[in-house]
Write a protein that holds these residues in place. Structure first.
Motif, PDB file in Angstrom:
ATOM      1  N   ARG A 117      -2.998  -1.561  -6.711  1.00 57.29           N
ATOM      2  CA  ARG A 117      -3.365  -1.199  -5.311  1.00 57.29           C
ATOM      3  C   ARG A 117      -2.868  -0.079  -4.934  1.00 57.29           C
ATOM      4  NH1 ARG A 117      -0.019  -5.327  -1.517  1.00 57.29           N
ATOM      5  NH2 ARG A 117       1.975  -4.770  -2.273  1.00 57.29           N
ATOM      6  N   SER A 118      -3.406   0.771  -4.030  1.00 64.21           N
ATOM      7  CA  SER A 118      -3.065   2.290  -3.724  1.00 64.21           C
ATOM      8  C   SER A 118      -1.472   2.072  -2.944  1.00 64.21           C
ATOM      9  CB  SER A 118      -4.024   2.847  -2.959  1.00 64.21           C
ATOM     10  OG  SER A 118      -3.964   2.467  -1.594  1.00 64.21           O
ATOM     11  N   GLY A 119      -1.399   0.869  -2.342  1.00 66.00           N
ATOM     12  CA  GLY A 119       0.025   0.886  -1.326  1.00 66.00           C
ATOM     13  C   GLY A 119      -0.542   1.541   0.062  1.00 66.00           C
ATOM     14  N   ASN A 120      -1.465   2.242   0.060  1.00 62.72           N
ATOM     15  CA  ASN A 120      -1.669   2.811   1.481  1.00 62.72           C
ATOM     16  C   ASN A 120      -2.365   1.633   2.722  1.00 62.72           C
ATOM     17  OD1 ASN A 120      -1.365   5.363   0.752  1.00 62.72           O
ATOM     18  ND2 ASN A 120      -3.460   5.626   0.121  1.00 62.72           N
ATOM     19  N   ASP A 121      -2.345   0.358   2.124  1.00 61.72           N
ATOM     20  CA  ASP A 121      -2.407  -0.610   3.252  1.00 61.72           C
ATOM     21  C   ASP A 121      -1.282  -1.167   3.755  1.00 61.72           C
ATOM     22  OD1 ASP A 121      -1.733  -1.552   0.678  1.00 61.72           O
ATOM     23  OD2 ASP A 121      -2.839  -3.279   0.873  1.00 61.72           O
ATOM     24  N   ALA A 122      -0.302  -0.175   3.894  1.00 59.55           N
ATOM     25  CA  ALA A 122       1.048  -0.674   4.454  1.00 59.55           C
ATOM     26  C   ALA A 122       0.958  -1.223   5.767  1.00 59.55           C
ATOM     27  CB  ALA A 122       2.116   0.627   4.317  1.00 59.55           C
ATOM     28  N   GLN A 175       2.589   2.887   9.258  1.00 62.74           N
ATOM     29  CA  GLN A 175       1.204   3.623   9.036  1.00 62.74           C
ATOM     30  C   GLN A 175       0.828   4.358  10.111  1.00 62.74           C
ATOM     31  OE1 GLN A 175      -2.137   1.905   7.298  1.00 62.74           O
ATOM     32  NE2 GLN A 175      -1.578   2.547   5.188  1.00 62.74           N
ATOM     33  N   ALA A 200       5.326   6.312   6.139  1.00 62.30           N
ATOM     34  CA  ALA A 200       4.118   5.424   5.524  1.00 62.30           C
ATOM     35  C   ALA A 200       3.826   5.997   3.971  1.00 62.30           C
ATOM     36  CB  ALA A 200       2.653   5.869   6.349  1.00 62.30           C
ATOM     37  N   ALA A 201       4.158   7.239   3.688  1.00 58.56           N
ATOM     38  CA  ALA A 201       3.667   7.726   2.227  1.00 58.56           C
ATOM     39  C   ALA A 201       4.952   6.822   1.566  1.00 58.56           C
ATOM     40  CB  ALA A 201       3.902   9.237   2.173  1.00 58.56           C
ATOM     41  N   ALA A 244       4.303   3.388   0.937  1.00 59.24           N
ATOM     42  CA  ALA A 244       2.982   3.201   0.008  1.00 59.24           C
ATOM     43  C   ALA A 244       3.599   3.388  -1.337  1.00 59.24           C
ATOM     44  CB  ALA A 244       1.885   4.327   0.299  1.00 59.24           C
ATOM     45  N   ARG A 282       5.198   0.296  -2.389  1.00 53.04           N
ATOM     46  CA  ARG A 282       4.143  -0.739  -2.596  1.00 53.04           C
ATOM     47  C   ARG A 282       3.151  -0.689  -3.526  1.00 53.04           C
ATOM     48  NH1 ARG A 282       2.849  -4.135   1.724  1.00 53.04           N
ATOM     49  NH2 ARG A 282       0.702  -3.580   1.569  1.00 53.04           N
ATOM     50  N   ALA A 283       2.632   0.453  -4.118  1.00 52.93           N
ATOM     51  CA  ALA A 283       1.635   0.747  -4.900  1.00 52.93           C
ATOM     52  C   ALA A 283       1.962  -0.039  -6.316  1.00 52.93           C
ATOM     53  CB  ALA A 283       1.475   2.329  -5.160  1.00 52.93           C
TER      54      ALA A 283
END
Ligand code: F6P
Length: 554
Positions: A434-439, A444, A455-456, A459, A462-463
């Motif tokens: 997963r990208s991690g952008n769904d933080a 976010q 957020a970055a 992410a 989390r990625a």
């Protein structure tokens, strides 16, 4: 093909593996129309899916060319024909003969006499098991057996324990099994804790009958029986042996009727199918044990008859070999989503690492390629909560083998479905990441620049990169046949890898040296003995420290 052909085939595979760094498994799944057909197949009741590896179709072609150049088929045939494939010990490796149905291929496989001998031992095991299971077999005080203590180590332990666990649904209601392998006295105490010698049956299992741990534990158990009132004259009701060394078992005091024999052409790690499997037969019954043999035989036939490109053990071996080259340093992670297969990893470790942990080939020269990846793992879902984090986000890439049995029966709490869904979910996660952008929105959605940075940053943590290889072995259910087929699949995968590397998968010289040195060191623990002058200084210092520690304890 001559040896030049083999070397050339190796170079071609290695060249492709080196170039495989940027491969995306998802792209292969999308772009190769024949992928599923080539890399997934059914054999002996097992479904194998090898599509999720960083292995493009042309590389598979190169691997199959390597298999042909390595004369895989004729080497396999030589094993079935009873030739001395264990070339350093000049012995056949004939475990396939142990599971050939009576009167069928065994004669062709093994030559004269073997089929009859195998059948006779199986019949004896049947009769003995039935007597113990029915309660007709009585201990010295006239009571039926309630507990079996199996003493053995390595192949004389791991297979029988695994089989008893795997066939647990058929376990005899009265008989309880304990396995004693370690020479640590605490292991012995744990094995006999709470047992009554009068209702205990001991099985001493050792191919060589010389293995230190088993020999000491067998002596300790004999002493335990004597202390519990079971004297030498009654021991035959409470202790049987399984061995290829009949003379040594007799010297231990066992009468021929108390010995279940097998032959030296059965390797220790391939011995579950021989008399070594007695605990499994005692627990699950002769019929299930024979069903397990039948399942293994079905895989033997598949391995013998299927073309290389559609041969499950061969494909499993080729994918394993590919990963040693494409993912240097990768290990093999085995995760059975089945409590009944919780000991499979330990059995596989011996099978694969004792068989193929070798560094020289048939000619005695160093093997040019890495052999025997480290095998490790444990039962799902437990291991999801221990090492799976590293599989998803660690810097190393380690292919995971998911072994999944479709759970039977409705379960009010939905636990079987949760188990199955967990395996499938982890497999998806390894592939897609997963990208991690769904933080979480808090990190976010904040408007200012600092929050954007946060957020970055989150992410990145989390990625999950995904693109992590996995295999799937799916069993419609875990029954005796499929269990036998599963183990035979791995046995043949291991042998096929050995032939590809041109090593002897059936010897184990490496384990001898440590044993020998332990035998030399043990007498030096006795403080009354003078330490030899030539002893290395660090070992001398260590022994002196241990002696002093013991002396201070009084
Ligand atoms: O130490 C390795 C080994 O020789 C294995 O190959 C074998 O399975 C184990 O020891 C036990 O040997 P045995 O059955 O002769 O006691």
């Amino acid at each position: 093909m001559n040896d030049d052909g083999r070397s050339e085939a190796w170079r071609e595979v290695a060249r492709r593996a080196r170039a495989s760094g940027g491969i995306r498994i998802a792209s292969l799944l999308r772009d190769e129309p024949a992928r599923a057909q080539r890399l997934s197949l059914d054999a002996a009741g097992l479904h194998l899916d090898l599509t999720r590896h960083r292995l493009p179709g042309e590389a598979l072609d190169a691997l199959l060319a390597l298999a042909r150049a390595s004369s895989l088929e004729s080497r396999r045939d030589a094993m079935y024909a009873g030739e001395e494939v264990n070339f350093t010990e000049q012995r056949p490796a004939l475990h396939v003969a142990l599971r050939a149905p009576a009167g069928a291929a065994a004669g062709a496989i093994a030559g004269e006499g073997i089929a009859a001998e195998v059948a006779a031992t199986l019949d004896r095991m049947d009769r003995f098991s039935e007597a113990v299971r029915s309660g007709e077999w009585r201990g010295a005080t006239g009571q039926p057996i309630s507990h079996v203590v199996h003493i053995g180590i390595g192949g004389s332990h791991l297979g029988p324990q695994l089989a008893c666990e795997a066939l647990i649904d058929h376990a005899h209601p009265r008989l309880r099994f304990r396995f004693l392998s370690n020479v640590d006295p605490r292991a012995f105490d744990r094995a006999v804790n709470g047992l009554d010698p009068a209702t205990t049956l001991a099985i001493v299992a050792s191919k060589s009958w010389h293995t230190l741990e088993t020999a000491r534990n067998a002596q300790a158990l004999r002493r335990w029986f004597a202390a519990g009132g079971i004297g030498h004259g009654d021991l035959h009701r409470h202790l049987v042996g399984i061995t290829a060394n009949l003379e040594a078992a007799r010297a231990f005091g066992l009468a021929p009727e108390s010995i279940f024999p097998f032959r030296d052409w059965v390797g220790g790690r391939y011995s579950l199918w021989s008399a070594i499997g007695l605990p499994a037969m005692l627990s699950a019954g002769p019929q299930r044990f024979r069903a397990m043999l039948a399942g293994a035989h079905a895989m033997d036939r598949h391995f013998a008859e299927a073309p290389l490109a559609a041969n499950a053990p061969v494909l499993l071996a080729l994918v394993s070999l590919w990963n040693t080259l494409a993912l240097p340093g990768a290990t093999e992670v085995v995760v059975p989503y089945s409590d009944a297969l919780r000991s499979l990893t330990a059995w596989l470790q011996q099978l694969q690492m004792e068989s193929n942990g070798k560094r020289v080939g048939r000619d005695g020269a160093a093997v040019a390629w890495p052999t025997a990846p480290v095998v490790w793992g444990g039962p799902g879902t437990d291991v999801q909560h221990s090492f799976f984090q590293a599989l998803h986000q660690g810097t190393g890439v380690h292919p995971v083998e998911f072994i999944v049995a479709v759970p039977s029966g409705p379960d009010p709490e939905g636990r079987g479905d949760a188990l199955l869904a967990s395996a499938l979910g982890q497999r998806e996660a390894l592939l897609h990441g997963r990208s991690g952008n769904d933080a979480p929105a808090a990190a976010q959605g904040a408007p200012d620049a600092a929050a954007g940075h946060a957020a970055a940053w989150l992410a990145a943590h989390r990625a999950c990169p995904g693109n992590r290889p996995s295999s799937l072995i799916l069993l419609d259910r875990l029954d005796a046949e499929r269990f036998g087929a599963l183990l035979a699949l791995y046995e043949h995968k291991t042998a096929a890898l050995g032939w590809l590397w041109d090593i002897d998968s059936f010897d184990q010289w490496g384990v001898e040296l440590g044993k020998q040195l332990a035998g030399e060191i043990e007498p030096l623990l006795d403080a009354a003995r003078e330490l030899p002058a030539q002893l290395a200084p660090d070992l001398r210092a260590l022994l002196e420290r241990i002696r002093a520690t013991r002396a201070s304890r009084g």
